[in-house]
Design an enzyme around this catalytic site. Structure first.
Site, mmCIF file in Angstrom:
data_model
loop_
_atom_site.group_PDB
_atom_site.id
_atom_site.type_symbol
_atom_site.label_atom_id
_atom_site.label_comp_id
_atom_site.label_asym_id
_atom_site.label_seq_id
_atom_site.Cartn_x
_atom_site.Cartn_y
_atom_site.Cartn_z
ATOM 1 N N ASP A 1 45.574 6.914 15.288
ATOM 2 C CA ASP A 1 45.934 5.872 14.315
ATOM 3 C C ASP A 1 45.564 6.349 12.913
ATOM 4 O OD1 ASP A 1 45.995 3.468 12.729
ATOM 5 O OD2 ASP A 1 45.776 2.303 14.573
ATOM 6 N N HIS B 1 49.533 3.765 15.428
ATOM 7 C CA HIS B 1 49.318 2.343 15.156
ATOM 8 C C HIS B 1 50.505 1.460 15.540
ATOM 9 C CE1 HIS B 1 47.066 -0.852 13.151
ATOM 10 N NE2 HIS B 1 48.169 -1.223 12.500
ATOM 11 N N SER C 1 46.694 -5.375 14.981
ATOM 12 C CA SER C 1 46.363 -5.058 13.589
ATOM 13 C C SER C 1 45.834 -6.306 12.869
ATOM 14 C CB SER C 1 47.583 -4.445 12.895
ATOM 15 O OG SER C 1 47.225 -3.832 11.684
#
Length: 281
Positions: free
Chosen positions: A228, A260, A152
């Site tokens: 996600d 995610h 991320s």
């Protein structure tokens, strides 16, 4: 005298998982990071290669350590894991804890230039230079063999630092990276706070923009969950387009049904560690 203070240590897959604290000159505060040393590091005069892992928004050095299940693979492959925190903490900046995308847990791996952040938020220099020098000096790590990965916001950091410093890393990978921070609703508030309103300055810390300007000779390995919920903020299409237009080699793997979080990361972390191990041999 060692610059490192041990915060905690546990035996793990016949290796050692250690959390350290030290005084950072780059960030002008105390910083923490975790290290997994595989069994191979215990041999006399043995120095092992290292994978630097950068975590995402709101994380500390503990999230990946506890949730990813990476130590099992790192032990088998003889790779150390270096897992820094994601920002300075407790530096008494007004509003540092007010939101998830600016301040504590949201360093974005940039060198801030704007007050009040510039005094402490220099995570780019911390990760690229200071932490590496400290690890190489204090731990049984081979300075010539390191790779970088992250998730991320940390995927943004890993791709950014790896692409901008290709001679420093053997391989680069990411899980669900923020691919175009200057165009992301996660990245824009942080870049405004840290770098100011001039958006041309943001591009130096935008992965897609950096790939377009100076693609890396390394092939990038990227896994992205197909379910996600943050795809609009991660902007994977920007990454794929930049790689296609620039000739950057990209192994992009969309994983249907995965979201995610760390269930996703833990499912495929073994494949990433084997990818890095091949480059680190």
């Amino acid at each position: 005298m060692s610059e490192l203070e041990v915060v905690g240590e546990s035996r793990c897959f016949e290796g050692r998982h250690i959390t350290y604290k030290h005084r950072s000159s780059a960030c002008a505060c105390a910083m923490r990071f975790a290290v997994f040393l595989p069994p191979a590091a215990a041999a006399e005069h043995s120095r092992v290669p290292a994978l630097y892992w950068l975590s995402g928004l709101t994380c500390t050095e503990e999230n990946f350590s506890v949730k990813a299940g990476a130590q099992r693979y790192a032990a088998e492959l003889g790779i150390a894991l270096i897992i820094p925190d994601t920002s300075p903490r407790g530096v008494n900046i007004a509003g540092e804890d007010a939101q998830i995308d600016i301040g504590t847990g949201a360093g974005f791996y940039v060198n801030a230039t704007e007050a009040p952040w510039a005094a402490h938020y220099r995570m780019y220099d911390y990760i690229r230079d200071e932490l590496v020098a400290l690890v190489n000096a204090e731990l049984p790590i081979d300075p010539a063999r390191k790779s970088i990965s992250g998730h991320s916001m940390g995927g943004h950091g890993a791709l950014l630092i790896g692409i901008r410093n290709p001679d420093s890393y053997r391989s680069i990978s990411a899980f669900a990276p923020i691919a175009a921070a200057s165009r992301s609703s996660w990245g824009q508030p942080a870049l405004t706070a840290y770098l100011g309103p001039d958006q041309t300055r943001w591009l130096g810390y935008d992965v897609a923009a950096q790939i377009r300007n100076n693609p890396s000779r390394h092939e990038l390995l990227v896994d992205q969950g197909g379910a996600d919920p943050f795809l609009d903020r991660l902007r994977p299409a920007d990454l794929k387009e930049a790689c296609r237009d620039s000739g950057q080699r990209l192994n992009y793997r969309e994983r249907p049904g995965y979201d995610h979080g760390y269930y996703f990361v833990s499912t495929f972390i073994g494949e990433h560690l084997k990818f890095h191990a091949a480059a680190l041999r």
